[in-house]
Write an enzyme that holds these catalytic residues in place. Sequence first.
Site, PDB file in Angstrom:
ATOM      1  CB  CYS A 112     -14.770   3.809  -3.160  1.00  0.00           C
ATOM      2  SG  CYS A 112     -14.223   2.116  -3.388  1.00  0.00           S
ATOM      3  CG  HIS A 246     -11.570   5.784  -1.426  1.00  0.00           C
ATOM      4  ND1 HIS A 246     -12.050   4.979  -0.419  1.00  0.00           N
ATOM      5  CD2 HIS A 246     -11.291   4.964  -2.468  1.00  0.00           C
ATOM      6  CE1 HIS A 246     -12.059   3.726  -0.840  1.00  0.00           C
ATOM      7  NE2 HIS A 246     -11.604   3.688  -2.062  1.00  0.00           N
ATOM      8  CG  ASN A 276     -10.532   0.352  -0.666  1.00  0.00           C
ATOM      9  OD1 ASN A 276     -11.557   0.855  -0.191  1.00  0.00           O
ATOM     10  ND2 ASN A 276     -10.261   0.374  -1.959  1.00  0.00           N
TER      11      ASN A 276
HETATM   12  O1  UT7 Z   1     -11.202   1.807  -4.319  1.00  0.00           O
HETATM   13  C1  UT7 Z   1     -10.635   1.554  -5.582  1.00  0.00           C
HETATM   14  C2  UT7 Z   1     -10.227   0.097  -5.567  1.00  0.00           C
HETATM   15  N1  UT7 Z   1      -8.938  -0.320  -6.025  1.00  0.00           N
HETATM   16  C3  UT7 Z   1      -7.777   0.326  -5.997  1.00  0.00           C
HETATM   17  O2  UT7 Z   1      -7.678   1.445  -5.631  1.00  0.00           O
HETATM   18  C4  UT7 Z   1      -6.543  -0.428  -6.454  1.00  0.00           C
HETATM   19  C5  UT7 Z   1      -5.567   0.443  -7.166  1.00  0.00           C
HETATM   20  N2  UT7 Z   1      -4.394  -0.311  -7.584  1.00  0.00           N
HETATM   21  C6  UT7 Z   1      -3.407  -0.645  -6.724  1.00  0.00           C
HETATM   22  O3  UT7 Z   1      -3.493  -0.292  -5.564  1.00  0.00           O
HETATM   23  C7  UT7 Z   1      -2.214  -1.419  -7.248  1.00  0.00           C
HETATM   24  O4  UT7 Z   1      -2.357  -1.589  -8.647  1.00  0.00           O
HETATM   25  C8  UT7 Z   1      -2.027  -2.805  -6.572  1.00  0.00           C
HETATM   26  C9  UT7 Z   1      -1.560  -2.630  -5.142  1.00  0.00           C
HETATM   27  C10 UT7 Z   1      -3.314  -3.600  -6.644  1.00  0.00           C
HETATM   28  C11 UT7 Z   1      -0.923  -3.590  -7.316  1.00  0.00           C
HETATM   29  O5  UT7 Z   1       0.260  -2.790  -7.402  1.00  0.00           O
HETATM   30  P1  UT7 Z   1       1.001  -2.667  -8.808  1.00  0.00           P
HETATM   31  O6  UT7 Z   1       2.141  -1.757  -8.644  1.00  0.00           O
HETATM   32  O7  UT7 Z   1      -0.041  -2.255  -9.827  1.00  0.00           O
HETATM   33  O8  UT7 Z   1       1.529  -4.131  -9.013  1.00  0.00           O
HETATM   34  P2  UT7 Z   1       1.332  -5.126 -10.252  1.00  0.00           P
HETATM   35  O9  UT7 Z   1      -0.047  -5.669 -10.293  1.00  0.00           O
HETATM   36  O10 UT7 Z   1       1.875  -4.495 -11.482  1.00  0.00           O
HETATM   37  O11 UT7 Z   1       2.324  -6.280  -9.826  1.00  0.00           O
HETATM   38  C12 UT7 Z   1       3.753  -6.073  -9.682  1.00  0.00           C
HETATM   39  C13 UT7 Z   1       4.378  -7.378  -9.260  1.00  0.00           C
HETATM   40  C14 UT7 Z   1       3.946  -8.565 -10.108  1.00  0.00           C
HETATM   41  O12 UT7 Z   1       5.034  -9.453 -10.197  1.00  0.00           O
HETATM   42  P3  UT7 Z   1       5.817  -9.632 -11.589  1.00  0.00           P
HETATM   43  O13 UT7 Z   1       4.780 -10.034 -12.567  1.00  0.00           O
HETATM   44  O14 UT7 Z   1       6.397  -8.288 -11.869  1.00  0.00           O
HETATM   45  O15 UT7 Z   1       6.832 -10.675 -11.249  1.00  0.00           O
HETATM   46  C15 UT7 Z   1       2.858  -9.195  -9.300  1.00  0.00           C
HETATM   47  O16 UT7 Z   1       2.696 -10.559  -9.588  1.00  0.00           O
HETATM   48  O17 UT7 Z   1       3.963  -7.683  -7.926  1.00  0.00           O
HETATM   49  C16 UT7 Z   1       3.374  -8.975  -7.901  1.00  0.00           C
HETATM   50  N3  UT7 Z   1       2.311  -8.976  -6.883  1.00  0.00           N
HETATM   51  C17 UT7 Z   1       2.512  -9.388  -5.631  1.00  0.00           C
HETATM   52  N4  UT7 Z   1       3.589  -9.861  -4.990  1.00  0.00           N
HETATM   53  C18 UT7 Z   1       3.452 -10.183  -3.683  1.00  0.00           C
HETATM   54  C19 UT7 Z   1       1.025  -8.584  -7.052  1.00  0.00           C
HETATM   55  N5  UT7 Z   1       0.370  -8.740  -5.888  1.00  0.00           N
HETATM   56  C20 UT7 Z   1       1.254  -9.231  -4.990  1.00  0.00           C
HETATM   57  C21 UT7 Z   1       1.175  -9.594  -3.635  1.00  0.00           C
HETATM   58  N6  UT7 Z   1       2.294 -10.061  -3.027  1.00  0.00           N
HETATM   59  N7  UT7 Z   1       0.035  -9.478  -2.925  1.00  0.00           N
END
Ligand code: UT7
Length: 324
Positions: A112, A246, A276
Amino acid sequence: MTLSLSGIGLALPRRRVSNDELAQITGIDTTDEWIQTMTGISSRYMTTDETLIELAEQAATDALADAHIDPSEVDYIIAATMGCETSTPSLACHVAEHIGVQCPAVDLNAACVGFLYSLDYAAGLIERGRARNILIITGERMSAHVDWTDRRTCILFGDGAAAVVVRPGSALQYLNLQTRPDTEVINQYRRMCGNSPLSTPDEETPMHLEGQKVFKYAVSLMEQEITTALDTLQLQADQIDHYLIHQANRRIIDFAIERLGISPDKFPMNIDRYGNMSAVSIPALLHEMRKNNTIQPGDTLLMCAFGAGMTCGSSVIQWDPPTT
Ligand code: UT7
């Protein structure tokens, strides 16, 4: 100092996919509300029958027209990408063939942060007198890298290509790059599909992303990069007119805004419509700001990006649009 930006092009796939459509197409268990709340994304563009090569060619042609430069005047092409449809030739060579030039053409992969790395290379080439009209292309077909069964990752990304013409000038005030090595938090293994008699074929995996770790890296790296840039240039935060960050997740940018205490109005966003797009994010912001006149001659821009590696960097530019 060294260089100025002189012409921008942006090419997006025809198909725009909303969060609801994405859920429907993939069958993943998600909602528009979750995606918007957790990332700020409402839609993204995804390639269907287009190639990244075609998008890059279109962006390059548009950037040259915008800079009023004939393709024959281009004397170096740098393409920042994780890879196009061919491992070799490079994306830059495809663009060289398309615009009909014989200058050096090379790809670089800084995920990125590719646009900022390309600016650094371009600055070096200009300082050495090696090139005067450098075409930087950023392009990514993220939809071809991600795991469409992983709901945490696949909702984040979009496809596109942007191109910027860089020429000798005095816009570049500051450029800093770093790597905080961690090759686990974002990675993807690509299959080398030759058939060596001496080694076993490599495993191929879609992109793996440890979202929470990347999130924490991103917030702290961004805060550190912005603070260092301001300190080095002895600028107050409000002396920067626009912060082009970014577009990985709106919440990452919101966190940094809060921690740095800078007005959110200074942070243009496009993640809502594009997701992204990796290295394309920042030139796409520039393209849009040019189009809607939110960027004025003399404005000071601070660009900051972070990505797989973890690569990271920032740059300060004084906007001096091309004279026509
Ligand atoms: O250019 C660099 C590339 N990448 C990034 O910048 C990504 C950076 N990270 C993020 O943006 C965030 O970590 C995410 C948006 C990917 C995820 O957010 P989070 O706050 O870290 O969520 P999490 O993975 O801890 O998940 C929280 C909950 C989970 O449910 P439980 O286990 O608490 O019941 C997930 O299963 O949200 C659930 N979840 C979803 N629910 C609905 C994860 N993805 C989804 C989804 N829809 N798409």
